[in-house]
Design an enzyme around this catalytic site. Structure first.
Site, PDB file in Angstrom:
ATOM      1  N   ASP A  16       0.861  -1.197   0.000  1.00  0.00           N
ATOM      2  CA  ASP A  16       0.000   0.000   0.000  1.00  0.00           C
ATOM      3  C   ASP A  16       0.893   1.241   0.000  1.00  0.00           C
ATOM      4  O   ASP A  16       2.099   1.162   0.236  1.00  0.00           O
ATOM      5  CB  ASP A  16      -0.901   0.013   1.252  1.00  0.00           C
ATOM      6  CG  ASP A  16      -1.788   1.259   1.309  1.00  0.00           C
ATOM      7  OD1 ASP A  16      -2.458   1.566   0.318  1.00  0.00           O
ATOM      8  OD2 ASP A  16      -1.789   1.952   2.352  1.00  0.00           O
ATOM      9  N   SER A  17       0.263   2.390  -0.192  1.00  0.00           N
ATOM     10  CA  SER A  17       1.016   3.646  -0.160  1.00  0.00           C
ATOM     11  C   SER A  17       1.429   4.027   1.260  1.00  0.00           C
ATOM     12  O   SER A  17       2.301   4.865   1.437  1.00  0.00           O
ATOM     13  CB  SER A  17       0.172   4.767  -0.766  1.00  0.00           C
ATOM     14  OG  SER A  17      -1.051   4.869  -0.067  1.00  0.00           O
ATOM     15  N   CYS A  79      -4.263  -1.408  -2.071  1.00  0.00           N
ATOM     16  CA  CYS A  79      -4.465   0.015  -2.302  1.00  0.00           C
ATOM     17  C   CYS A  79      -5.368   0.124  -3.525  1.00  0.00           C
ATOM     18  O   CYS A  79      -5.033  -0.414  -4.594  1.00  0.00           O
ATOM     19  CB  CYS A  79      -3.112   0.683  -2.559  1.00  0.00           C
ATOM     20  SG  CYS A  79      -3.223   2.410  -3.078  1.00  0.00           S
ATOM     21  N   THR A  81      -6.143   2.813  -5.260  1.00  0.00           N
ATOM     22  CA  THR A  81      -5.570   3.699  -6.274  1.00  0.00           C
ATOM     23  C   THR A  81      -4.560   2.933  -7.124  1.00  0.00           C
ATOM     24  O   THR A  81      -4.555   3.031  -8.351  1.00  0.00           O
ATOM     25  CB  THR A  81      -4.868   4.889  -5.585  1.00  0.00           C
ATOM     26  OG1 THR A  81      -5.746   5.430  -4.595  1.00  0.00           O
ATOM     27  CG2 THR A  81      -4.495   5.962  -6.575  1.00  0.00           C
ATOM     28  N   GLU A 157      -3.696   8.612   8.552  1.00  0.00           N
ATOM     29  CA  GLU A 157      -2.238   8.557   8.748  1.00  0.00           C
ATOM     30  C   GLU A 157      -1.827   9.262  10.050  1.00  0.00           C
ATOM     31  O   GLU A 157      -0.845   8.899  10.679  1.00  0.00           O
ATOM     32  CB  GLU A 157      -1.503   9.187   7.554  1.00  0.00           C
ATOM     33  CG  GLU A 157      -1.616   8.417   6.239  1.00  0.00           C
ATOM     34  CD  GLU A 157      -0.582   7.288   6.088  1.00  0.00           C
ATOM     35  OE1 GLU A 157       0.475   7.364   6.720  1.00  0.00           O
ATOM     36  OE2 GLU A 157      -0.872   6.335   5.343  1.00  0.00           O
ATOM     37  N   CYS A 189     -11.114   2.984  -0.431  1.00  0.00           N
ATOM     38  CA  CYS A 189      -9.707   3.320  -0.180  1.00  0.00           C
ATOM     39  C   CYS A 189      -9.352   2.560   1.076  1.00  0.00           C
ATOM     40  O   CYS A 189     -10.114   2.582   2.052  1.00  0.00           O
ATOM     41  CB  CYS A 189      -9.545   4.832   0.032  1.00  0.00           C
ATOM     42  SG  CYS A 189      -7.916   5.306   0.646  1.00  0.00           S
ATOM     43  N   THR A 190      -8.227   1.875   1.063  1.00  0.00           N
ATOM     44  CA  THR A 190      -7.922   0.995   2.198  1.00  0.00           C
ATOM     45  C   THR A 190      -7.599   1.780   3.474  1.00  0.00           C
ATOM     46  O   THR A 190      -7.528   1.198   4.552  1.00  0.00           O
ATOM     47  CB  THR A 190      -6.776   0.030   1.848  1.00  0.00           C
ATOM     48  OG1 THR A 190      -5.655   0.783   1.376  1.00  0.00           O
ATOM     49  CG2 THR A 190      -7.218  -0.958   0.791  1.00  0.00           C
ATOM     50  N   HIS A 191      -7.409   3.096   3.352  1.00  0.00           N
ATOM     51  CA  HIS A 191      -7.245   3.901   4.570  1.00  0.00           C
ATOM     52  C   HIS A 191      -8.583   4.117   5.291  1.00  0.00           C
ATOM     53  O   HIS A 191      -8.609   4.354   6.491  1.00  0.00           O
ATOM     54  CB  HIS A 191      -6.669   5.277   4.237  1.00  0.00           C
ATOM     55  CG  HIS A 191      -5.184   5.301   4.025  1.00  0.00           C
ATOM     56  ND1 HIS A 191      -4.575   4.695   2.955  1.00  0.00           N
ATOM     57  CD2 HIS A 191      -4.190   5.873   4.755  1.00  0.00           C
ATOM     58  CE1 HIS A 191      -3.263   4.894   3.029  1.00  0.00           C
ATOM     59  NE2 HIS A 191      -3.009   5.613   4.110  1.00  0.00           N
TER      60      HIS A 191
HETATM   61  N1  DGL Z   1      -4.842   3.456   0.534  1.00  0.00           N
HETATM   62  C1  DGL Z   1      -4.943   3.969  -0.774  1.00  0.00           C
HETATM   63  C2  DGL Z   1      -6.144   3.467  -1.541  1.00  0.00           C
HETATM   64  O1  DGL Z   1      -6.708   2.438  -1.203  1.00  0.00           O
HETATM   65  C3  DGL Z   1      -4.692   5.360  -1.086  1.00  0.00           C
HETATM   66  C4  DGL Z   1      -4.242   6.380  -0.109  1.00  0.00           C
HETATM   67  C5  DGL Z   1      -3.355   7.352  -0.850  1.00  0.00           C
HETATM   68  O2  DGL Z   1      -2.163   7.045  -0.935  1.00  0.00           O
HETATM   69  O3  DGL Z   1      -3.876   8.342  -1.400  1.00  0.00           O
HETATM   70  O4  DGL Z   1      -6.527   4.050  -2.531  1.00  0.00           O
END
Ligand code: DGL
Length: 267
Positions: A16-17, A79, A81, A157, A189-191
């Site tokens: 992931d990012s 992720c 994205t 974050e 979005c996984t966040h």
């Molecule tokens: N966790 C990421 C997702 O699922 C993106 C968060 C990011 O880096 O913008 O899209």
């Protein structure tokens, strides 16, 4: 690729990012408690959601190559994205199975909805219409409304998921979707599952929340097939920057101290 016989000892790579993919990591670790996992968070370059598809593809390729060089037997792009920008390319380029999070989330949404699905995601995922395409491919009659919610990423974050600031941001992002009559909301979005409690308070009990982490873990379990694994597998965590910050947030989120944290450079 390493020989099949060593597959049990080879880890599954999860990428992931930043910290968001830990929501997927946690579900995979639950579904496959005997599998070693190696998690890579590209914390030096988060967020991905505001970057161009070409840049996200380049980052995803570099992360994938790093994990392949460590001998992973499967790659999970945790992720949305990066899934939207890189999944078909990485599936073509790599000789190991590559699983993304969009299709499992789309399947879960179609199971829950009676007609109108809201999707909140990063700008990159919304721009790619990743969920609209994936949901319509399963059921063309479902209406999909995608909306970007970029501020949820820094809130997650920062560890600010349960603050009044997060609540106010959630109200601003979600009220238009509630007004549009959604019955299902995909956390695309996984966040975002890190803010799930706050999001649930805003949308109320009548809207089903879909978090693709569980369905992705189930997809991983099925794709892996039979694997002996090992008892108490050692999980590894890799980050590209700010390891102490990652250690703190990951520890809070996974509810235990993480061991084996390493800083790596991607190229
Ligand atoms: N966790 C990421 C997702 O699922 C993106 C968060 C990011 O880096 O913008 O899209």
């Amino acid at each position: 690729m390493q020989p099949k016989s060593s597959n049990g000892a080879r880890p599954i790579g999860v990428f992931d990012s930043g910290v968001g993919g830990l929501t997927v990591f946690r579900e995979i670790a639950r579904a496959l408690p005997r599998e070693p996992l190696v998690y890579l968070g590209d914390s030096a370059r988060v967020p991905y959601g505001t970057k161009s598809p070409a840049t996200v593809l380049r980052y995803a390729r570099e992360a994938a190559q790093h994990l392949v060089a460590r001998g992973v037997k499967m790659l999970v792009i945790a992720c949305n994205t990066a899934t939207a920008a890189a999944l078909p390319t990485l599936q073509q380029e790599l000789s190991i199975p590559v699983i993304g999070v969009v299709e499992p989330g789309a399947r879960a949404a179609v199971q829950h909805t009676s007609g109108v699905v809201g999707v909140i995601a990063t700008e990159g995922t919304v721009r790619a219409k990743a969920y609209t395409h994936a949901i319509r491919a399963i059921d063309p009659d479902v209406e999909v409304i995608e909306s970007a919610a970029p501020l949820f990423v820094p809130l997650a974050e920062e560890g600010w998921a349960n603050t009044h600031v997060a609540r106010e941001v959630a109200e601003i992002y979600l009220e238009p979707l509630i007004d549009a009559g959604i019955d299902t909301l995909v956390l695309g979005c996984t966040h975002y599952p890190i803010l799930r409690g706050t999001i649930e308070q805003v949308v109320g009990g009548a809207v089903a929340i879909v978090d693709s982490a569980e369905t992705t873990a189930e997809t991983v379990r099925r794709a892996l097939g039979a694997s002996a694994g090992m008892s108490d597998p050692p999980h590894q965590f890799l980050v590209t920057d700010a390891e102490e910050r990652f250690r703190r947030i990951a520890g809070e989120f996974l509810e235990h101290e993480i061991e084996h944290l390493e800083i790596v450079t991607l190229s």
